[in-house]
Design a protein around this motif. Structure first.
Motif, PDB file in Angstrom:
ATOM      1  N   TRP A  19       1.942   1.779   1.882  1.00  0.00           N
ATOM      2  CA  TRP A  19       2.470   0.463   1.457  1.00  0.00           C
ATOM      3  C   TRP A  19       1.384  -0.589   1.504  1.00  0.00           C
ATOM      4  O   TRP A  19       1.265  -1.436   0.645  1.00  0.00           O
ATOM      5  CB  TRP A  19       3.590   0.002   2.397  1.00  0.00           C
ATOM      6  CG  TRP A  19       4.869   0.733   2.223  1.00  0.00           C
ATOM      7  CD1 TRP A  19       5.278   1.416   1.123  1.00  0.00           C
ATOM      8  CD2 TRP A  19       5.912   0.848   3.191  1.00  0.00           C
ATOM      9  NE1 TRP A  19       6.513   1.951   1.347  1.00  0.00           N
ATOM     10  CE2 TRP A  19       6.929   1.616   2.615  1.00  0.00           C
ATOM     11  CE3 TRP A  19       6.075   0.357   4.485  1.00  0.00           C
ATOM     12  CZ2 TRP A  19       8.107   1.908   3.277  1.00  0.00           C
ATOM     13  CZ3 TRP A  19       7.245   0.650   5.155  1.00  0.00           C
ATOM     14  CH2 TRP A  19       8.253   1.435   4.554  1.00  0.00           C
TER      15      TRP A  19
ATOM     16  N   GLU B 282      -0.878  -0.314  -1.334  1.00  0.00           N
ATOM     17  CA  GLU B 282      -0.179  -0.754  -2.550  1.00  0.00           C
ATOM     18  C   GLU B 282      -0.115  -2.267  -2.644  1.00  0.00           C
ATOM     19  O   GLU B 282      -0.374  -2.865  -3.676  1.00  0.00           O
ATOM     20  CB  GLU B 282       1.271  -0.255  -2.529  1.00  0.00           C
ATOM     21  CG  GLU B 282       1.457   1.161  -2.945  1.00  0.00           C
ATOM     22  CD  GLU B 282       2.941   1.500  -3.107  1.00  0.00           C
ATOM     23  OE1 GLU B 282       3.195   2.524  -3.707  1.00  0.00           O
ATOM     24  OE2 GLU B 282       3.810   0.734  -2.639  1.00  0.00           O
ATOM     25  N   ARG B 283       0.290  -2.858  -1.521  1.00  0.00           N
ATOM     26  CA  ARG B 283       0.546  -4.288  -1.552  1.00  0.00           C
ATOM     27  C   ARG B 283      -0.748  -5.085  -1.563  1.00  0.00           C
ATOM     28  O   ARG B 283      -0.854  -6.115  -2.221  1.00  0.00           O
ATOM     29  CB  ARG B 283       1.390  -4.683  -0.343  1.00  0.00           C
ATOM     30  CG  ARG B 283       2.765  -4.038  -0.409  1.00  0.00           C
ATOM     31  CD  ARG B 283       3.545  -4.249   0.855  1.00  0.00           C
ATOM     32  NE  ARG B 283       4.769  -3.452   0.843  1.00  0.00           N
ATOM     33  CZ  ARG B 283       5.671  -3.512   1.809  1.00  0.00           C
ATOM     34  NH1 ARG B 283       5.518  -4.322   2.835  1.00  0.00           N
ATOM     35  NH2 ARG B 283       6.764  -2.765   1.736  1.00  0.00           N
TER      36      ARG B 283
ATOM     37  N   ASP C 100      -2.373  -4.043  -4.949  1.00  0.00           N
ATOM     38  CA  ASP C 100      -1.528  -4.081  -6.122  1.00  0.00           C
ATOM     39  C   ASP C 100      -1.527  -2.743  -6.856  1.00  0.00           C
ATOM     40  O   ASP C 100      -1.707  -2.673  -8.058  1.00  0.00           O
ATOM     41  CB  ASP C 100      -2.023  -5.197  -7.055  1.00  0.00           C
ATOM     42  CG  ASP C 100      -0.892  -5.728  -7.908  1.00  0.00           C
ATOM     43  OD1 ASP C 100       0.247  -5.276  -7.696  1.00  0.00           O
ATOM     44  OD2 ASP C 100      -1.149  -6.582  -8.760  1.00  0.00           O
ATOM     45  N   LEU C 101      -1.362  -1.666  -6.094  1.00  0.00           N
ATOM     46  CA  LEU C 101      -1.335  -0.327  -6.666  1.00  0.00           C
ATOM     47  C   LEU C 101       0.088   0.198  -6.644  1.00  0.00           C
ATOM     48  O   LEU C 101       0.965  -0.404  -6.058  1.00  0.00           O
ATOM     49  CB  LEU C 101      -2.181   0.633  -5.816  1.00  0.00           C
ATOM     50  CG  LEU C 101      -3.623   0.249  -5.579  1.00  0.00           C
ATOM     51  CD1 LEU C 101      -4.220   1.170  -4.539  1.00  0.00           C
ATOM     52  CD2 LEU C 101      -4.387   0.358  -6.882  1.00  0.00           C
ATOM     53  N   LYS C 102       0.276   1.359  -7.249  1.00  0.00           N
ATOM     54  CA  LYS C 102       1.556   2.018  -7.099  1.00  0.00           C
ATOM     55  C   LYS C 102       1.291   3.463  -6.710  1.00  0.00           C
ATOM     56  O   LYS C 102       0.858   4.265  -7.513  1.00  0.00           O
ATOM     57  CB  LYS C 102       2.358   1.941  -8.395  1.00  0.00           C
ATOM     58  CG  LYS C 102       3.745   2.501  -8.243  1.00  0.00           C
ATOM     59  CD  LYS C 102       4.657   1.958  -9.331  1.00  0.00           C
ATOM     60  CE  LYS C 102       6.013   2.597  -9.262  1.00  0.00           C
ATOM     61  NZ  LYS C 102       6.844   2.104  -8.200  1.00  0.00           N
TER      62      LYS C 102
ATOM     63  N   LEU D  66       3.558   5.225  -4.283  1.00  0.00           N
ATOM     64  CA  LEU D  66       4.822   5.920  -4.011  1.00  0.00           C
ATOM     65  C   LEU D  66       5.791   5.650  -5.144  1.00  0.00           C
ATOM     66  O   LEU D  66       5.792   4.577  -5.725  1.00  0.00           O
ATOM     67  CB  LEU D  66       5.416   5.408  -2.696  1.00  0.00           C
ATOM     68  CG  LEU D  66       4.454   5.451  -1.505  1.00  0.00           C
ATOM     69  CD1 LEU D  66       5.059   4.758  -0.323  1.00  0.00           C
ATOM     70  CD2 LEU D  66       4.106   6.884  -1.170  1.00  0.00           C
ATOM     71  N   GLY D  67       6.633   6.627  -5.402  1.00  0.00           N
ATOM     72  CA  GLY D  67       7.537   6.521  -6.556  1.00  0.00           C
ATOM     73  C   GLY D  67       8.576   5.473  -6.460  1.00  0.00           C
ATOM     74  O   GLY D  67       8.782   4.733  -5.616  1.00  0.00           O
TER      75      GLY D  67
END
Lengths: 375, 412
Positions: free
Chosen positions: A363, A366-367, A370-372, A374-375
């Motif tokens: 997380w 990601e945060r 600014d990635l993705k 996890l689905g």
């Protein structure tokens, strides 16, 4: 835009094509105050020109003088096509002011008015709207009805020219419970908040020894540990939630959300390789401050009623606490019962924390970036 | 923008996207709790102050013509002839100016045939169908064209329009049948254009282009509107073949015929956008703020060039979309999707709008925004319907091919 259609328009109608442009709307804002309704009605000058004529000298420009000369005619035309009723009886409308405002497609005549009704308008009222429907069936009346802290919107059209307002006496109490429900809901679907709390609670039924975590002997110390952690988390996030909701402090949500993920990561790692033992309540307090900003962004999405800010804030906060207590109530008895097992101490505490830590690390990445992942 | 931390089916409904929350947080920080779009109402101080400029003067020839048509219609509101004349005149004004109000006036002229039962004349059906497609109510439009053709099987206008509507909703067999019918009815250039446009969507752009170019050469004396249309179709097919120079030459030739045409300007500006020729776009569209799609293209180019008007134009678009949302309109879904993507940094919102638009209409530009938004939102699975459509049609289009390749890379 529609390709071939556009092309055919060129061909079969005129050498020019259809592109979206704003249709005709009026904006009707009504506010119920006891037996009175205070209103503001914005009507496009272009539409009024088409219906009753405003451009007296025919020069294609409508001046304030030309509009002023038609104020009475405008009011008569408009209010012949709008009826406000309570208990089946028409309210008596008095125009109080004529102004001008601009909307995204041009200038509008603004009619301010008061309507005196024979019954409480806030409880039940009827609006019947027919403005311009005979001239332009695509015209819409965009209604905003306000009574107390409740705002209702509606669209009036030739197919639906009347609206019934059922002022379901929205009390402070109902509002309080509505926000409390949102608070409970948010903690339940807010997996990052739950995992943070669970990570801090997992060792509560254990004590730190030189050889690592050992089970507690009695329920009381475990309970006391939980109370300290939960209370300090609550106090901390209540502080920042309130400050943010009252617009005293605000943090960019990317920073908040990243820090929340970091808090989960650290809390989980602490279970695998303990650094903080009895002072976990301090950790709960410090990171609780960050989680409060996370709650605040949800609250601001819900929209805060200005006149009932405190009710909403307290309701939402108590809802969060109630949701939290429910989690603790389920967690603590099970954990206490299982505390002596290898399953709890190795697999759940260490293995579970490792999974939580991995999730939290993802997380965070990601945060922060600014990635993705996890689905 | 998003780490999906709030799973569960209800989560997406109850909690707006991270992006929306970011915006909400920003608004909260700025002390703006609700949408405050309108400025406060005011009282002008000078009687001579001009508050609104009308698109036409009452003494303009168009207005006099309309007044005459209205007078004839008012004398016999149940007569189809005068009603259709008035409705057609208003509808053509709507097309000319892009002003939706005229379509409302056209509908009002046909009020006598608003509700079935009762026989509806062919011409009334066709105008009603044209008005239905204008508000993107394609199913209704098709029903009305079907009814018109059942009454008058030789109606070229109804056949050509039905082909156009079916093209938009990707019913290609039906398009082919209507193109053929148009040819049987003796409109060779129109039929060739109809077929060429279809073939160019189904992977045969090269042959389609040659056939249409040859037919146009054979019919140099065609009426100007038909020539203009043919040139625009040729330009579009050339662009899809990747021949940008030919596309530009066709657009320029078309602009020579008629230079204040909104559709043509939009298509030409799109070509320039793909080539990132921003100053050319600013020069082309400077006076076209009234049309949403042209304003969007203008604002995009102005931002790239860095002119001071860019922000004001973006704000104007923002308030127009907000007004449309209040009304519950979704006609602008595609434009708004671009706006969310490029100006609001909201790829998720853009993707939702792009898919909403794709559910209604399926043309290359509709596909383009879905792919762009899905890539930006890192949600390749959302673009599956469009990828399937591309595979099924075999459409050639360099821009879409580029996007589809990028999409395949992310899914791999």
């Amino acid at each position: 835009m529609i390709r071939l259609l556009g092309l055919l328009l060129l061909l079969l109608q005129l050498p020019q094509a259809a592109l979206a442009h704003k249709p005709s709307d009026s904006y009707l804002a009504l506010q119920a105050q006891g037996q009175n309704i205070a209103g503001q009605w914005d009507i496009a000058l272009r539409d009024l020109e088409y219906a009753i004529g405003l451009d007296a000298d025919g020069d294609g420009a409508i001046t304030w003088g030309e509009i002023k000369a038609r104020h009475e005619a405008i009011a008569a035309y408009a209010f012949a096509r709008l009826k406000l009723r309570t208990e089946g009886r028409d309210c008596e409308v008095k125009v109080t002011d004529h102004l001008i405002d601009s909307h995204s497609d041009g200038s509008y005549a603004v009619l301010r008015f008061d309507a005196a009704c024979s019954a409480q308008a806030a409880t039940a009222a009827e609006i019947e709207y027919r403005l311009f429907f005979d001239l332009d069936p695509t015209h819409r009346g965009l209604l905003r009805w306000q009574s107390g802290s409740v705002t209702t919107t509606g669209v009036l059209s030739p197919d639906r020219p009347a609206l019934q307002i059922r002022g379901e006496e929205t009390t402070r109490l109902a509002q309080f419970f509505a926000y409390a429900r949102e608070g409970v809901w948010h903690i339940w679907i807010g997996i990052d908040h739950i995992l943070f709390l669970v990570s801090l609670l997992l060792p509560a039924v254990l004590v730190a020894t030189a050889r690592g975590w050992a089970p507690v002997d009695r329920f009381a110390p475990a309970m006391w540990d939980v109370v300290k952690v939960v209370t300090s988390f609550t106090v901390a996030h209540s502080i920042t939630l309130s400050l943010a909701a009252l617009s005293i402090i605000s943090l960019p949500s990317r920073i908040t959300e990243t820090a929340i993920a970091l808090s989960v990561l650290l809390a989980a790692l602490n279970n695998i390789r303990p650094v903080v033992y009895e002072k976990r309540w301090v950790v709960a307090f410090l990171f609780g401050l960050i989680h409060g900003f996370g709650f605040a962004s949800v609250l601001s999405d819900l929209g805060l009623p200005r006149e009932a800010l405190l009710t909403a804030l307290v309701g939402f906060n108590l809802g969060v606490e109630a949701g939290q207590l429910a989690i603790v109530a389920v967690f603590l008895p099970i954990a206490y019962r299982m505390r002596r097992t290898v399953l709890y101490r190795r697999i759940i505490l260490v293995g579970g924390s490792a999974i939580i830590a991995a999730l939290a690390a993802a997380w965070m990445a990601e945060r922060a970036f600014d990635l993705k992942l996890l689905g | 923008m998003n780490g999906s931390t709030r799973p569960g089916p209800a989560a997406s409904a109850a909690v707006p996207s991270r992006a929306a929350r970011l915006i909400a947080a920003g608004c909260a920080a700025a002390g703006l709790w609700g949408p405050t779009l309108e400025a406060a109402p005011f009282r002008p101080t000078d009687d001579r102050a001009v508050i609104e400029r009308l698109p036409t003067r009452p003494t303009d020839p168009v207005q006099r013509e309309l007044a005459e048509l209205r007078r004839i219609h008012a004398a016999a509101p149940g007569e189809p002839g005068p009603a259709v004349d008035l409705a057609r005149r208003y509808f053509s004004l709507a097309l000319e100016s892009g002003d939706m109000r005229y379509t409302g006036y056209a509908q009002a002229a046909l009020a006598a045939w608003r509700r079935p039962p009762g026989p509806v004349p062919v011409d009334v059906l066709v105008v009603k169908a044209q008005l239905a497609q204008y508000r993107h109510d394609f199913i209704d439009a098709l029903k009305l064209f079907d009814a018109a053709i059942a009454l008058d099987p030789k109606n070229v206008r109804a056949h050509a329009w039905r082909a156009a509507v079916n093209m938009v909703i990707a019913r290609y067999d039906a398009v082919r049948a209507d193109c053929t019918r148009v040819r049987e009815l003796g409109e060779a250039l129109l039929a060739t254009g109809c077929e060429a446009y279809l073939d160019a969507t189904l992977g045969k752009a090269g042959a389609a282009y040659d056939a249409l170019a040859a037919q146009l050469k054979a019919e140099q004396g065609a009426r100007p509107t038909l020539k203009l249309w043919t040139l625009t179709v040729l330009a579009e097919i050339a662009r899809r073949k990747g021949d940008m120079a030919a596309a530009e030459a066709h657009y320029k030739a078309a602009l020579q015929l008629e230079n204040s045409d909104q559709y043509l300007l939009a298509a030409y500006a799109e070509l320039l956008t793909h080539q990132r020729r921003w100053p050319d776009i600013v020069a082309l569209l400077r006076r076209w703020e009234r049309s949403d799609v042209l304003l969007l293209q203008l604002a995009r180019a102005e931002r790239a060039v860095g002119t001071p008007e860019a922000n004001a134009h973006a704000a104007l678009l923002r308030s127009r979309f907000a007004d449309a949302a209040l009304r519950g309109d979704s006609i602008n879904a595609q434009d708004e999707a671009w706006f969310r993507l490029e100006f609001e940094q909201d790829p998720k919102g853009a993707l939702a709008l792009a898919l909403q638009n794709w559910a209604i209409q399926k043309e290359p530009r509709d596909a383009e925004i879905v792919l762009e938004a899905a890539l930006a939102a890192r949600d390749p699975s959302a673009a599956k319907p469009v990828m399937d459509w591309l595979a099924r049609t075999g459409l050639e289009d360099p821009r879409l091919a580029e996007l589809a390749a990028a999409m395949k890379k992310t899914t791999r």
